[in-house]
Scaffold this motif. Structure first.
Motif, PDB file in Angstrom:
ATOM      1  N   GLY A 277       0.699  -1.311  -0.155  1.00  0.00           N
ATOM      2  CA  GLY A 277       0.121   0.163   0.458  1.00  0.00           C
ATOM      3  C   GLY A 277       1.020   1.301   0.185  1.00  0.00           C
ATOM      4  O   GLY A 277       2.127   1.108  -0.101  1.00  0.00           O
ATOM      5  N   ALA A 278      -0.137   2.363   0.316  1.00  0.00           N
ATOM      6  CA  ALA A 278       0.520   3.316   0.400  1.00  0.00           C
ATOM      7  C   ALA A 278      -0.185   5.124   0.531  1.00  0.00           C
ATOM      8  O   ALA A 278      -1.755   4.459   1.111  1.00  0.00           O
ATOM      9  CB  ALA A 278       0.565   4.437  -1.022  1.00  0.00           C
ATOM     10  N   PHE A 279       0.609   5.584   0.891  1.00  0.00           N
ATOM     11  CA  PHE A 279       0.010   7.035   1.098  1.00  0.00           C
ATOM     12  C   PHE A 279      -0.461   7.695   0.484  1.00  0.00           C
ATOM     13  O   PHE A 279       0.482   8.286   0.188  1.00  0.00           O
ATOM     14  CB  PHE A 279       0.759   7.775   2.853  1.00  0.00           C
ATOM     15  N   TYR A 280      -1.336   8.163   0.067  1.00  0.00           N
ATOM     16  CA  TYR A 280      -1.745   8.763  -1.476  1.00  0.00           C
ATOM     17  C   TYR A 280      -3.604   9.832  -0.782  1.00  0.00           C
ATOM     18  O   TYR A 280      -4.410   9.096  -1.059  1.00  0.00           O
ATOM     19  CB  TYR A 280      -1.888   7.900  -2.514  1.00  0.00           C
ATOM     20  N   GLN A 281      -3.575  10.760  -1.071  1.00  0.00           N
ATOM     21  CA  GLN A 281      -4.585  11.729  -0.691  1.00  0.00           C
ATOM     22  C   GLN A 281      -5.073  12.270  -1.387  1.00  0.00           C
ATOM     23  O   GLN A 281      -4.553  12.007  -2.935  1.00  0.00           O
ATOM     24  CB  GLN A 281      -3.720  13.227  -0.056  1.00  0.00           C
ATOM     25  N   PRO A 282      -6.409  11.265  -1.917  1.00  0.00           N
ATOM     26  CA  PRO A 282      -7.075  12.756  -3.202  1.00  0.00           C
ATOM     27  C   PRO A 282      -6.694  13.503  -2.643  1.00  0.00           C
ATOM     28  O   PRO A 282      -6.905  14.699  -2.065  1.00  0.00           O
ATOM     29  CB  PRO A 282      -8.837  12.011  -1.970  1.00  0.00           C
ATOM     30  N   ALA A 283      -7.485  14.209  -4.455  1.00  0.00           N
ATOM     31  CA  ALA A 283      -7.398  15.434  -4.498  1.00  0.00           C
ATOM     32  C   ALA A 283      -9.485  16.149  -4.070  1.00  0.00           C
ATOM     33  O   ALA A 283      -9.403  17.133  -3.792  1.00  0.00           O
ATOM     34  CB  ALA A 283      -7.751  15.505  -6.279  1.00  0.00           C
ATOM     35  N   LEU A 284      -9.994  15.357  -3.112  1.00  0.00           N
ATOM     36  CA  LEU A 284     -11.444  15.749  -3.708  1.00  0.00           C
ATOM     37  C   LEU A 284     -12.183  13.939  -2.692  1.00  0.00           C
ATOM     38  O   LEU A 284     -11.659  13.658  -3.584  1.00  0.00           O
ATOM     39  CB  LEU A 284     -12.124  15.952  -4.658  1.00  0.00           C
ATOM     40  N   VAL A 285     -13.176  14.617  -2.058  1.00  0.00           N
ATOM     41  CA  VAL A 285     -13.108  13.158  -1.403  1.00  0.00           C
ATOM     42  C   VAL A 285     -15.231  13.672  -1.364  1.00  0.00           C
ATOM     43  O   VAL A 285     -15.501  15.071  -1.002  1.00  0.00           O
ATOM     44  CB  VAL A 285     -13.146  13.360  -0.299  1.00  0.00           C
ATOM     45  N   LEU A 286     -16.515  13.173  -2.391  1.00  0.00           N
ATOM     46  CA  LEU A 286     -17.738  13.310  -2.306  1.00  0.00           C
ATOM     47  C   LEU A 286     -18.622  12.611  -1.801  1.00  0.00           C
ATOM     48  O   LEU A 286     -18.387  11.336  -2.351  1.00  0.00           O
ATOM     49  CB  LEU A 286     -17.961  13.493  -4.197  1.00  0.00           C
ATOM     50  N   ILE A 287     -19.481  12.938  -0.781  1.00  0.00           N
ATOM     51  CA  ILE A 287     -19.933  11.811   0.242  1.00  0.00           C
ATOM     52  C   ILE A 287     -20.966  12.163   0.077  1.00  0.00           C
ATOM     53  O   ILE A 287     -21.808  12.860   0.290  1.00  0.00           O
ATOM     54  CB  ILE A 287     -19.565  11.958   1.584  1.00  0.00           C
ATOM     55  N   ASP A 288     -22.478  10.969  -0.768  1.00  0.00           N
ATOM     56  CA  ASP A 288     -23.606  11.889  -0.865  1.00  0.00           C
ATOM     57  C   ASP A 288     -24.198  10.244   0.231  1.00  0.00           C
ATOM     58  O   ASP A 288     -24.675   9.103  -0.317  1.00  0.00           O
ATOM     59  CB  ASP A 288     -24.358  11.181  -2.593  1.00  0.00           C
ATOM     60  N   PRO A 289     -25.313  10.399   1.460  1.00  0.00           N
ATOM     61  CA  PRO A 289     -25.703   9.609   1.689  1.00  0.00           C
ATOM     62  C   PRO A 289     -27.040   9.205   1.699  1.00  0.00           C
ATOM     63  O   PRO A 289     -27.117   7.984   1.773  1.00  0.00           O
ATOM     64  CB  PRO A 289     -25.745  10.594   3.586  1.00  0.00           C
ATOM     65  N   LEU A 290     -27.553   9.354   0.503  1.00  0.00           N
ATOM     66  CA  LEU A 290     -28.313   8.512  -0.439  1.00  0.00           C
ATOM     67  C   LEU A 290     -28.285   7.685  -1.219  1.00  0.00           C
ATOM     68  O   LEU A 290     -29.144   6.777  -1.273  1.00  0.00           O
ATOM     69  CB  LEU A 290     -29.127  10.164  -0.748  1.00  0.00           C
ATOM     70  N   VAL A 291     -26.913   7.382  -0.940  1.00  0.00           N
ATOM     71  CA  VAL A 291     -26.606   6.258  -2.090  1.00  0.00           C
ATOM     72  C   VAL A 291     -26.470   5.208  -1.242  1.00  0.00           C
ATOM     73  O   VAL A 291     -26.971   4.551  -1.511  1.00  0.00           O
ATOM     74  CB  VAL A 291     -25.308   6.341  -2.867  1.00  0.00           C
ATOM     75  N   LEU A 292     -26.838   5.310  -0.296  1.00  0.00           N
ATOM     76  CA  LEU A 292     -26.869   4.334   0.859  1.00  0.00           C
ATOM     77  C   LEU A 292     -28.070   3.277   0.532  1.00  0.00           C
ATOM     78  O   LEU A 292     -28.315   2.534   1.343  1.00  0.00           O
ATOM     79  CB  LEU A 292     -26.253   5.036   2.210  1.00  0.00           C
ATOM     80  N   ASP A 293     -29.152   4.587  -0.073  1.00  0.00           N
ATOM     81  CA  ASP A 293     -30.537   3.553   0.305  1.00  0.00           C
ATOM     82  C   ASP A 293     -30.498   2.232  -1.044  1.00  0.00           C
ATOM     83  O   ASP A 293     -31.772   1.887  -0.374  1.00  0.00           O
ATOM     84  CB  ASP A 293     -31.759   4.809  -0.671  1.00  0.00           C
ATOM     85  N   THR A 294     -29.161   2.471  -0.993  1.00  0.00           N
ATOM     86  CA  THR A 294     -29.956   1.144  -2.075  1.00  0.00           C
ATOM     87  C   THR A 294     -28.489  -0.216  -1.945  1.00  0.00           C
ATOM     88  O   THR A 294     -28.841  -1.239  -2.716  1.00  0.00           O
ATOM     89  CB  THR A 294     -29.049   1.506  -3.621  1.00  0.00           C
ATOM     90  N   LEU A 295     -27.919   0.277  -0.512  1.00  0.00           N
ATOM     91  CA  LEU A 295     -27.172  -0.474  -0.359  1.00  0.00           C
ATOM     92  C   LEU A 295     -27.908  -1.787   0.047  1.00  0.00           C
ATOM     93  O   LEU A 295     -29.077  -1.722   1.343  1.00  0.00           O
ATOM     94  CB  LEU A 295     -26.493  -0.243   0.892  1.00  0.00           C
ATOM     95  N   ASP A 296     -26.868  -3.261   0.043  1.00  0.00           N
ATOM     96  CA  ASP A 296     -27.787  -4.624   1.016  1.00  0.00           C
ATOM     97  C   ASP A 296     -28.203  -4.056   2.267  1.00  0.00           C
ATOM     98  O   ASP A 296     -26.460  -3.583   2.425  1.00  0.00           O
ATOM     99  CB  ASP A 296     -26.642  -5.244   0.160  1.00  0.00           C
ATOM    100  N   GLY A 297     -28.276  -4.683   3.100  1.00  0.00           N
ATOM    101  CA  GLY A 297     -28.844  -4.385   4.250  1.00  0.00           C
ATOM    102  C   GLY A 297     -27.189  -5.275   4.981  1.00  0.00           C
ATOM    103  O   GLY A 297     -26.634  -4.601   6.267  1.00  0.00           O
ATOM    104  N   ARG A 298     -26.608  -5.644   4.650  1.00  0.00           N
ATOM    105  CA  ARG A 298     -25.369  -6.155   5.506  1.00  0.00           C
ATOM    106  C   ARG A 298     -23.832  -5.585   5.387  1.00  0.00           C
ATOM    107  O   ARG A 298     -23.126  -5.030   6.125  1.00  0.00           O
ATOM    108  CB  ARG A 298     -24.660  -7.831   4.942  1.00  0.00           C
ATOM    109  N   PHE A 299     -24.491  -4.547   4.279  1.00  0.00           N
ATOM    110  CA  PHE A 299     -23.117  -3.581   4.297  1.00  0.00           C
ATOM    111  C   PHE A 299     -23.619  -2.238   5.089  1.00  0.00           C
ATOM    112  O   PHE A 299     -22.841  -1.715   4.849  1.00  0.00           O
ATOM    113  CB  PHE A 299     -22.844  -3.373   2.651  1.00  0.00           C
ATOM    114  N   ILE A 300     -24.814  -2.157   5.778  1.00  0.00           N
ATOM    115  CA  ILE A 300     -25.104  -0.781   6.756  1.00  0.00           C
ATOM    116  C   ILE A 300     -24.536  -1.388   7.682  1.00  0.00           C
ATOM    117  O   ILE A 300     -24.028  -0.504   8.287  1.00  0.00           O
ATOM    118  CB  ILE A 300     -26.637  -0.812   6.586  1.00  0.00           C
ATOM    119  N   ILE A 301     -24.595  -2.789   7.986  1.00  0.00           N
ATOM    120  CA  ILE A 301     -24.310  -2.918   9.210  1.00  0.00           C
ATOM    121  C   ILE A 301     -22.942  -3.270   9.192  1.00  0.00           C
ATOM    122  O   ILE A 301     -22.052  -2.694  10.154  1.00  0.00           O
ATOM    123  CB  ILE A 301     -24.894  -4.982   9.264  1.00  0.00           C
ATOM    124  N   ASP A 302     -22.482  -3.653   8.231  1.00  0.00           N
ATOM    125  CA  ASP A 302     -20.731  -3.186   7.874  1.00  0.00           C
ATOM    126  C   ASP A 302     -20.232  -2.351   8.213  1.00  0.00           C
ATOM    127  O   ASP A 302     -18.989  -2.315   8.842  1.00  0.00           O
ATOM    128  CB  ASP A 302     -20.746  -4.030   6.551  1.00  0.00           C
TER     129      ASP A 302
END
Length: 354
Positions: free
Chosen positions: A154-179
């Motif tokens: 691995g490496a330490f490599y910072q992104p230039a930008l992070v975009l987080i949309d909580p609404l995409v979690l609505d389509t996430l399988d329940g197990r990965f919400i638990i995860d």
């Protein structure tokens, strides 16, 4: 809402907003003026969100895509040649951009490819799982797995930008919400007793739903602060590994096919706190509070293996240097510390069933 990770020349913004994915191109234009973009995603995520992202970006950029199989098995060193080949065929240069659209596996794999291809191509993280949104997309740790262990290349490599949309979690399988809740609980354990108490009081993910953007922001803000103090994981950042020494070994033991990362970390948090209570290093009763919260959010607390079965992987852990191992323990909820020890910390419990 906007947070900024302040790392001098490597600083970058993090945006957390509902429906952000539908407006992502405007944020990307602010930080990228090149020509070509490679979107790396998986066969679960891209059909849901990839076309929406590609359509926006194709108005201004030459946009390509690489869609990989979902699952931890993809985050393997042997996957990298196919990724590099796709980048070469797309004529990606050092002035171009790689976007990681997916969960922690895609974020780690695409991030490592970006860090190493042509000695570094600009990277944007668009995390689509709860675990990636609260943890792995921020901080610049990117890696792939070897058969001998998780994240060993691995490496330490910072992104230039992070975009987080909580609404995409609505389509996430329940197990990965638990995860993902495994990592949310971790942040309460190590740094924020108030967050932990809130998780205790709600008792299910459904009850937390309305507060999810604020919860994601709090977890990301904790990580932002830790990373700013210790970008390269030599001190305070180690606290983010609470539960991970055991968690990674459990994942590896089952070849990443049984417990997910968050589930394995949940087991690790509870089991290591039990051990540290027995040694008088943690206030009595803390493991029971962790156990109750894990049960509330559907997370496991045991794996059914004797400690001796896991010792081989613990000895190979990248945090085990010259037989010195730093394990992360809790004095109390919200008060974590680094405990320098050896593998004997675990070895003395060889017959114990975790």
């Amino acid at each position: 809402m906007k947070l900024t990770v302040n790392l001098g020349a490597d600083s970058y913004p993090i945006y957390i907003e509902n429906n952000l994915l539908s407006r992502s191109a405007s944020y990307i234009r602010e930080i990228f003026s090149g020509r070509r973009i490679m979107i790396i995603s998986d066969d679960h995520v891209y059909p849901l969100y990839g076309n929406k992202l590609t359509e926006q970006l194709s108005r201004d950029y030459d946009c390509r895509r690489l869609i990989l199989p979902h699952g931890e098995a993809t985050k393997d060193f042997q996957t990298l040649p196919a990724v590099y080949t796709a980048l070469l065929e797309a004529k990606i240069s050092r002035s171009d951009l790689i976007i990681a659209l997916g969960g922690g596996v895609i974020g780690d794999l695409a991030g490592f490819a970006a860090s190493s291809f042509l000695r570094g191509v600009k990277l944007i993280q668009i995390p689509t799982s709860l675990l990636a949104q609260v943890d792995s997309s921020v901080g610049g740790k990117v890696a792939v797995d070897l058969p001998q262990g998780k994240n060993l290349v691995g490496a330490f490599y910072q992104p230039a930008l992070v975009l987080i949309d909580p609404l995409v979690l609505d389509t996430l399988d329940g197990r990965f919400i638990i995860d993902g809740m495994g990592e949310v609980i971790k942040y309460g354990c190590i740094k924020d007793a108030g967050l932990f108490r809130m998780l205790e009081s709600h008792g299910s993910f459904a009850e937390l739903k309305e507060e999810l953007p604020a919860i994601i922001e709090r977890c990301v803000d904790i990580k932002r602060e830790v990373v700013e103090h210790d970008q390269f994981d030599t001190g305070e950042r180690m606290l983010l590994n609470f539960g991970h020494t055991l968690g990674h070994t459990i994942e590896q033991y089952y070849h990443y096919g049984r417990e997910s990362h968050g589930e394995a970390v949940a087991i690790g948090m509870y089991q290591i706190t039990k051990l540290s209570e027995e040694q008088g290093l943690t206030v009595s009763g803390i493991s029971e509070r962790i156990l109750a919260v894990l049960k509330s959010y559907g997370l496991p607390h045991e794996c059914g293996l004797p400690m001796q079965e896991l010792m081989g992987a613990i000895l190979l852990d990248k945090k085990n240097l010259n037989n010195r191992l730093n394990v992360i323990l809790l004095h109390d909820i919200g008060a974590s510390f680094i405990h320098p020890t050896t593998a004997d910390f675990f070895g003395q419990y060889g017959d114990a069933i975790l």
